[in-house]
Design a protein around this motif. Structure first.
Motif, mmCIF file in Angstrom:
data_model
loop_
_atom_site.group_PDB
_atom_site.id
_atom_site.type_symbol
_atom_site.label_atom_id
_atom_site.label_comp_id
_atom_site.label_asym_id
_atom_site.label_seq_id
_atom_site.Cartn_x
_atom_site.Cartn_y
_atom_site.Cartn_z
ATOM 1 N N SER A 170 0.816 -1.124 -0.025
ATOM 2 C CA SER A 170 -0.100 0.151 -0.126
ATOM 3 C C SER A 170 0.887 1.220 -0.017
ATOM 4 O O SER A 170 0.473 2.375 -0.319
ATOM 5 C CB SER A 170 -0.846 -0.128 1.144
ATOM 6 O OG SER A 170 -0.330 -0.139 2.624
ATOM 7 N N SER A 171 2.137 1.229 0.582
ATOM 8 C CA SER A 171 2.914 2.264 0.806
ATOM 9 C C SER A 171 3.735 2.847 -0.590
ATOM 10 O O SER A 171 3.922 2.073 -1.483
ATOM 11 C CB SER A 171 3.826 2.165 1.655
ATOM 12 O OG SER A 171 4.804 3.258 1.851
ATOM 13 N N LYS A 172 3.784 4.087 -1.197
ATOM 14 C CA LYS A 172 4.379 4.518 -2.355
ATOM 15 C C LYS A 172 5.837 4.707 -1.824
ATOM 16 O O LYS A 172 6.576 4.852 -2.920
ATOM 17 C CB LYS A 172 3.698 5.813 -2.717
ATOM 18 C CG LYS A 172 2.055 5.660 -3.050
ATOM 19 C CD LYS A 172 1.996 4.782 -4.251
ATOM 20 C CE LYS A 172 0.612 4.771 -4.472
ATOM 21 N NZ LYS A 172 0.530 3.691 -5.575
ATOM 22 N N GLU A 198 20.451 11.518 3.345
ATOM 23 C CA GLU A 198 20.950 12.364 2.813
ATOM 24 C C GLU A 198 20.201 13.138 1.595
ATOM 25 O O GLU A 198 20.400 14.507 1.257
ATOM 26 C CB GLU A 198 22.324 11.976 2.150
ATOM 27 C CG GLU A 198 23.331 11.486 3.143
ATOM 28 C CD GLU A 198 24.705 10.907 2.702
ATOM 29 O OE1 GLU A 198 24.555 10.957 1.244
ATOM 30 O OE2 GLU A 198 25.371 10.628 3.414
ATOM 31 N N ASN A 199 19.311 12.274 0.978
ATOM 32 C CA ASN A 199 18.403 12.832 -0.010
ATOM 33 C C ASN A 199 16.965 13.304 0.317
ATOM 34 O O ASN A 199 16.123 13.556 -0.626
ATOM 35 C CB ASN A 199 18.760 12.059 -1.261
ATOM 36 C CG ASN A 199 20.147 12.121 -1.882
ATOM 37 O OD1 ASN A 199 20.546 13.077 -2.810
ATOM 38 N ND2 ASN A 199 20.992 11.236 -1.499
ATOM 39 N N GLY A 200 16.670 12.782 1.258
ATOM 40 C CA GLY A 200 15.428 13.242 1.864
ATOM 41 C C GLY A 200 14.196 12.082 1.076
ATOM 42 O O GLY A 200 13.116 12.570 0.826
ATOM 43 N N ILE A 201 14.744 11.001 0.954
ATOM 44 C CA ILE A 201 13.939 9.910 0.244
ATOM 45 C C ILE A 201 13.219 8.950 1.425
ATOM 46 O O ILE A 201 13.922 8.500 2.285
ATOM 47 C CB ILE A 201 14.711 9.069 -0.653
ATOM 48 C CG1 ILE A 201 15.188 9.951 -1.616
ATOM 49 C CG2 ILE A 201 13.908 7.964 -1.325
ATOM 50 C CD1 ILE A 201 16.187 9.353 -2.460
ATOM 51 N N PRO A 202 11.895 9.137 1.633
ATOM 52 C CA PRO A 202 11.334 7.842 2.340
ATOM 53 C C PRO A 202 11.463 6.564 2.176
ATOM 54 O O PRO A 202 11.420 6.286 1.154
ATOM 55 C CB PRO A 202 9.893 8.347 2.346
ATOM 56 C CG PRO A 202 9.647 9.760 1.770
ATOM 57 C CD PRO A 202 11.107 9.781 0.879
ATOM 58 N N VAL A 203 11.792 5.826 3.386
ATOM 59 C CA VAL A 203 12.231 4.344 3.032
ATOM 60 C C VAL A 203 11.835 3.638 4.030
ATOM 61 O O VAL A 203 11.899 4.054 5.198
ATOM 62 C CB VAL A 203 13.681 4.028 3.102
ATOM 63 C CG1 VAL A 203 14.662 4.605 3.896
ATOM 64 C CG2 VAL A 203 14.188 2.756 2.563
ATOM 65 N N VAL A 226 12.544 -5.697 -3.076
ATOM 66 C CA VAL A 226 12.071 -4.209 -3.336
ATOM 67 C C VAL A 226 10.987 -3.662 -3.974
ATOM 68 O O VAL A 226 10.577 -4.416 -5.049
ATOM 69 C CB VAL A 226 13.356 -3.493 -4.178
ATOM 70 C CG1 VAL A 226 13.129 -2.088 -4.322
ATOM 71 C CG2 VAL A 226 14.665 -3.847 -3.683
ATOM 72 N N PHE A 227 10.257 -2.651 -3.287
ATOM 73 C CA PHE A 227 9.182 -1.996 -3.853
ATOM 74 C C PHE A 227 9.134 -0.514 -4.006
ATOM 75 O O PHE A 227 9.991 0.107 -3.058
ATOM 76 C CB PHE A 227 7.713 -2.381 -3.016
ATOM 77 C CG PHE A 227 7.102 -3.840 -2.578
ATOM 78 C CD1 PHE A 227 6.154 -4.179 -3.486
ATOM 79 C CD2 PHE A 227 7.959 -4.571 -2.042
ATOM 80 C CE1 PHE A 227 5.749 -5.191 -3.450
ATOM 81 C CE2 PHE A 227 7.267 -6.058 -1.796
ATOM 82 C CZ PHE A 227 6.176 -6.345 -2.609
ATOM 83 N N TYR A 228 8.656 -0.124 -4.894
ATOM 84 C CA TYR A 228 8.713 1.476 -5.204
ATOM 85 C C TYR A 228 7.356 1.844 -5.721
ATOM 86 O O TYR A 228 6.867 1.179 -6.998
ATOM 87 C CB TYR A 228 9.761 1.788 -5.952
ATOM 88 C CG TYR A 228 10.174 3.415 -5.948
ATOM 89 C CD1 TYR A 228 10.090 4.192 -4.846
ATOM 90 C CD2 TYR A 228 10.216 4.070 -7.456
ATOM 91 C CE1 TYR A 228 10.493 5.466 -4.899
ATOM 92 C CE2 TYR A 228 10.215 5.502 -7.328
ATOM 93 C CZ TYR A 228 10.360 6.157 -6.183
ATOM 94 O OH TYR A 228 10.690 7.555 -6.160
#
Length: 249
Positions: A170-172, A198-203, A226-228
């Protein structure tokens, strides 16, 4: 050729190398983690068999019931990894290791052997063409791409668990399911966490740290997934470089 190989045991695990991370210093932190994982799995029937040499030549398999993958079936062995690299290729080592596993399955009265593969060769997955030569057949498939191959001795076949067929979350956010079986994983996680911070990417990093969790992940899984943007991407391990290249982050 059998005298050239040895199995990792509780007695020799502290003095033996684990093949895949043998020469890479940045992955040595993961070796201790993997050895601890093996110490808990070996009593369950987990086998790590390798060439008695300084090289990446090994097979790793376990009873399907206790294998940390979303595959179900009665009385099979599951191959996590079969790897022969570099100058060791072309010497019959892969055949010897696979034949050992098959013979072990027969000696234990198993119904067969199974392994995760794909229609087209992918990193970190066993080569389908090689397995077909030994009588393996497609027992189940997902998205017309990933395949569960099986060599059945009695007509029974394993299958993916129902959770696998989701192939979405469900998460993007960038979402990674991971185990600690592979010594490469700790360093990969560290690189990904640092890059995303460092790059402000939610993980979202989701530890698959029990057998129950491993049997119920929402996708193909063989230590890593891995999901994206909610969509399944790969089972291939990623570091900072491959993350940027594959997902455009």
């Amino acid at each position: 050729m059998s005298e050239e190989f040895k199995n990792i045991t509780i007695d020799n695990i502290e003095t033996e190398h684990l093949c895949c991370a043998i020469a890479d210093k940045k992955h040595q932190c993961g070796v201790g983690v993997k050895k601890q994982w093996l110490k808990e799995r070996i009593p369950e029937g987990h086998v790590f068999r390798k060439l008695d040499a300084k090289g990446k030549v090994f097979i790793e398999y376990a009873p399907l019931e206790s294998a940390w993958i979303p595959v179900q079936g009665d009385n099979f062995l599951y191959i996590y990894c079969l790897w022969v690299s570099g100058s060791f290729k072309g010497k019959g080592y892969a055949s010897a290791l696979l034949e050992y596993c098959i013979n072990d399955a027969k000696a234990q009265g198993k119904s067969g052997v199974c392994v995760l593969s794909s229609k087209k060769k992918k990193p970190y997955l066993t080569d389908k063409k090689f397995m077909l030569k030994y009588g393996f057949e497609v027992a189940d498939s997902i998205n017309d791409d990933y395949e569960l191959l099986a060599l059945s001795f009695d007509g029974n076949k394993p299958s993916f668990t129902e959770s696998v067929r989701q192939m979405s979350v469900s998460s993007k956010d960038l979402t990674i399911y991971y185990g600690m079986q592979c010594p490469f994983i700790p360093n990969c996680l560290e690189q990904i966490k640092n890059y995303c911070s460092e790059n402000g990417i939610p993980v979202r990093l989701i530890a698959v740290d029990t057998l129950e969790k491993a049997k119920n992940v929402p996708c193909i899984f063989n230590n890593w997934a891995v999901f994206y943007n909610g969509k399944f991407e790969t089972v291939s391990l990623m570091n900072e470089g491959s993350l940027k290249k594959s997902l455009g982050l």
